[in-house]
Design a protein around this motif. Structure first.
Motif, PDB file in Angstrom:
ATOM      1  N   VAL A   1       0.855  -1.188   0.000  1.00  0.00           N
ATOM      2  CA  VAL A   1       0.000   0.000   0.000  1.00  0.00           C
ATOM      3  C   VAL A   1       0.888   1.233   0.000  1.00  0.00           C
ATOM      4  O   VAL A   1       1.687   1.427   0.903  1.00  0.00           O
ATOM      5  CB  VAL A   1      -0.927   0.013   1.240  1.00  0.00           C
ATOM      6  N   THR A   2       0.769   2.047  -1.047  1.00  0.00           N
ATOM      7  CA  THR A   2       1.548   3.273  -1.130  1.00  0.00           C
ATOM      8  C   THR A   2       0.587   4.442  -1.129  1.00  0.00           C
ATOM      9  O   THR A   2      -0.052   4.727  -2.134  1.00  0.00           O
ATOM     10  CB  THR A   2       2.417   3.303  -2.408  1.00  0.00           C
ATOM     11  N   HIS A   3       0.451   5.079   0.024  1.00  0.00           N
ATOM     12  CA  HIS A   3      -0.476   6.202   0.141  1.00  0.00           C
ATOM     13  C   HIS A   3       0.215   7.545  -0.049  1.00  0.00           C
ATOM     14  O   HIS A   3      -0.463   8.559  -0.161  1.00  0.00           O
ATOM     15  CB  HIS A   3      -1.182   6.184   1.492  1.00  0.00           C
ATOM     16  N   THR A   4       1.533   7.574  -0.070  1.00  0.00           N
ATOM     17  CA  THR A   4       2.252   8.834  -0.291  1.00  0.00           C
ATOM     18  C   THR A   4       3.373   8.621  -1.302  1.00  0.00           C
ATOM     19  O   THR A   4       3.926   7.519  -1.396  1.00  0.00           O
ATOM     20  CB  THR A   4       2.867   9.394   1.011  1.00  0.00           C
ATOM     21  N   ARG A   5       3.676   9.688  -2.036  1.00  0.00           N
ATOM     22  CA  ARG A   5       4.813   9.662  -2.956  1.00  0.00           C
ATOM     23  C   ARG A   5       5.387  11.065  -3.028  1.00  0.00           C
ATOM     24  O   ARG A   5       4.655  12.046  -2.981  1.00  0.00           O
ATOM     25  CB  ARG A   5       4.388   9.237  -4.361  1.00  0.00           C
ATOM     26  N   PRO A   6       6.683  11.187  -3.185  1.00  0.00           N
ATOM     27  CA  PRO A   6       7.288  12.506  -3.393  1.00  0.00           C
ATOM     28  C   PRO A   6       6.757  13.121  -4.693  1.00  0.00           C
ATOM     29  O   PRO A   6       6.563  12.415  -5.684  1.00  0.00           O
ATOM     30  CB  PRO A   6       8.783  12.214  -3.510  1.00  0.00           C
ATOM     31  N   LEU A   7       6.524  14.422  -4.668  1.00  0.00           N
ATOM     32  CA  LEU A   7       6.044  15.097  -5.877  1.00  0.00           C
ATOM     33  C   LEU A   7       6.979  14.862  -7.055  1.00  0.00           C
ATOM     34  O   LEU A   7       6.525  14.706  -8.195  1.00  0.00           O
ATOM     35  CB  LEU A   7       5.901  16.602  -5.628  1.00  0.00           C
ATOM     36  N   ALA A   8       8.266  14.825  -6.799  1.00  0.00           N
ATOM     37  CA  ALA A   8       9.249  14.657  -7.873  1.00  0.00           C
ATOM     38  C   ALA A   8       9.081  13.337  -8.634  1.00  0.00           C
ATOM     39  O   ALA A   8       9.545  13.209  -9.759  1.00  0.00           O
ATOM     40  CB  ALA A   8      10.666  14.762  -7.310  1.00  0.00           C
ATOM     41  N   GLU A   9       8.413  12.364  -8.046  1.00  0.00           N
ATOM     42  CA  GLU A   9       8.204  11.074  -8.705  1.00  0.00           C
ATOM     43  C   GLU A   9       6.923  11.023  -9.530  1.00  0.00           C
ATOM     44  O   GLU A   9       6.709  10.067 -10.270  1.00  0.00           O
ATOM     45  CB  GLU A   9       8.134   9.951  -7.660  1.00  0.00           C
TER      46      GLU A   9
ATOM     47  N   LYS B   1      -3.430  18.070  -9.574  1.00  0.00           N
ATOM     48  CA  LYS B   1      -2.501  19.116  -9.123  1.00  0.00           C
ATOM     49  C   LYS B   1      -1.159  18.513  -8.732  1.00  0.00           C
ATOM     50  O   LYS B   1      -0.098  19.027  -9.115  1.00  0.00           O
ATOM     51  CB  LYS B   1      -3.082  19.882  -7.941  1.00  0.00           C
ATOM     52  N   SER B   2      -1.172  17.413  -7.992  1.00  0.00           N
ATOM     53  CA  SER B   2       0.082  16.775  -7.573  1.00  0.00           C
ATOM     54  C   SER B   2       0.868  16.284  -8.780  1.00  0.00           C
ATOM     55  O   SER B   2       2.089  16.453  -8.853  1.00  0.00           O
ATOM     56  CB  SER B   2      -0.200  15.605  -6.626  1.00  0.00           C
TER      57      SER B   2
ATOM     58  N   ALA C   1      10.524  19.176 -15.298  1.00  0.00           N
ATOM     59  CA  ALA C   1      10.967  20.168 -16.282  1.00  0.00           C
ATOM     60  C   ALA C   1      11.934  21.168 -15.662  1.00  0.00           C
ATOM     61  O   ALA C   1      12.294  22.159 -16.293  1.00  0.00           O
ATOM     62  CB  ALA C   1       9.760  20.900 -16.858  1.00  0.00           C
ATOM     63  N   GLU C   2      12.347  20.894 -14.434  1.00  0.00           N
ATOM     64  CA  GLU C   2      13.289  21.723 -13.682  1.00  0.00           C
ATOM     65  C   GLU C   2      12.775  23.139 -13.436  1.00  0.00           C
ATOM     66  O   GLU C   2      13.528  24.108 -13.401  1.00  0.00           O
ATOM     67  CB  GLU C   2      14.663  21.727 -14.364  1.00  0.00           C
ATOM     68  N   ILE C   3      11.455  23.237 -13.251  1.00  0.00           N
ATOM     69  CA  ILE C   3      10.820  24.499 -12.864  1.00  0.00           C
ATOM     70  C   ILE C   3      10.742  24.499 -11.347  1.00  0.00           C
ATOM     71  O   ILE C   3      10.387  23.488 -10.729  1.00  0.00           O
ATOM     72  CB  ILE C   3       9.429  24.634 -13.505  1.00  0.00           C
ATOM     73  N   ALA C   4      11.077  25.616 -10.744  1.00  0.00           N
ATOM     74  CA  ALA C   4      11.147  25.694  -9.283  1.00  0.00           C
ATOM     75  C   ALA C   4       9.775  25.455  -8.643  1.00  0.00           C
ATOM     76  O   ALA C   4       8.826  26.199  -8.879  1.00  0.00           O
ATOM     77  CB  ALA C   4      11.683  27.051  -8.855  1.00  0.00           C
ATOM     78  N   VAL C   5       9.705  24.400  -7.879  1.00  0.00           N
ATOM     79  CA  VAL C   5       8.521  24.039  -7.101  1.00  0.00           C
ATOM     80  C   VAL C   5       9.033  23.589  -5.742  1.00  0.00           C
ATOM     81  O   VAL C   5       9.992  22.811  -5.677  1.00  0.00           O
ATOM     82  CB  VAL C   5       7.737  22.883  -7.773  1.00  0.00           C
ATOM     83  N   PRO C   6       8.430  24.066  -4.661  1.00  0.00           N
ATOM     84  CA  PRO C   6       8.880  23.594  -3.349  1.00  0.00           C
ATOM     85  C   PRO C   6       8.755  22.072  -3.253  1.00  0.00           C
ATOM     86  O   PRO C   6       7.806  21.495  -3.785  1.00  0.00           O
ATOM     87  CB  PRO C   6       7.929  24.273  -2.362  1.00  0.00           C
ATOM     88  N   PRO C   7       9.702  21.421  -2.610  1.00  0.00           N
ATOM     89  CA  PRO C   7       9.610  19.964  -2.469  1.00  0.00           C
ATOM     90  C   PRO C   7       8.399  19.603  -1.618  1.00  0.00           C
ATOM     91  O   PRO C   7       7.938  20.382  -0.793  1.00  0.00           O
ATOM     92  CB  PRO C   7      10.913  19.590  -1.766  1.00  0.00           C
ATOM     93  N   GLY C   8       7.876  18.451  -1.862  1.00  0.00           N
ATOM     94  CA  GLY C   8       6.725  18.013  -1.075  1.00  0.00           C
ATOM     95  C   GLY C   8       6.349  16.593  -1.427  1.00  0.00           C
ATOM     96  O   GLY C   8       7.075  15.878  -2.116  1.00  0.00           O
ATOM     97  N   PHE C   9       5.178  16.192  -0.960  1.00  0.00           N
ATOM     98  CA  PHE C   9       4.684  14.855  -1.233  1.00  0.00           C
ATOM     99  C   PHE C   9       3.188  14.933  -1.477  1.00  0.00           C
ATOM    100  O   PHE C   9       2.542  15.933  -1.175  1.00  0.00           O
ATOM    101  CB  PHE C   9       4.996  13.900  -0.070  1.00  0.00           C
TER     102      PHE C   9
END
Length: 92
Positions: free
Chosen positions: A11-19, A31-32, A41-49
């Motif tokens: 069960v994977t309920h979370t993933r890093p946005l970068a993935e 949105k995610s 695309a290497e556009i600045a987005v704050p890291p998150g999940f």
């Protein structure tokens, strides 16, 4: 309180946005997935999940909220913000 799934139980309920990519929209929301595409695309987005839609469904099921949500939504009108707010407060 219900037991949590064992680590590695599939069960994977979370993933890093970068993935995330657009193909993940159904599982993690548009949105995610779009934020993941921006990061790729290497556009600045704050890291998150992102939290999956399956996590929400599991929460609703485990908390026994499905009936309450259905009842309150049946009385709410999408073009009446006050009725939507009242339904929201009744559910929480």
């Amino acid at each position: 309180m219900p037991a949590l799934p064992a680590p590695g139980a599939g069960v994977t309920h979370t993933r890093p946005l970068a993935e995330l990519r657009h193909a993940d929209s159904a599982a993690f929301g548009g949105k995610s997935a779009s934020l993941g595409e921006l990061l790729a695309a290497e556009i600045a987005v704050p890291p998150g999940f992102a939290i999956s839609t399956s996590a929400f469904r599991s929460f609703v099921e485990e908390a026994g909220l499905a009936g309450k949500i259905a009842t309150e939504l049946a009385h709410a009108s999408s073009d009446d913000i006050d009725s939507v707010g009242a339904a929201s407060h009744a559910i929480s």
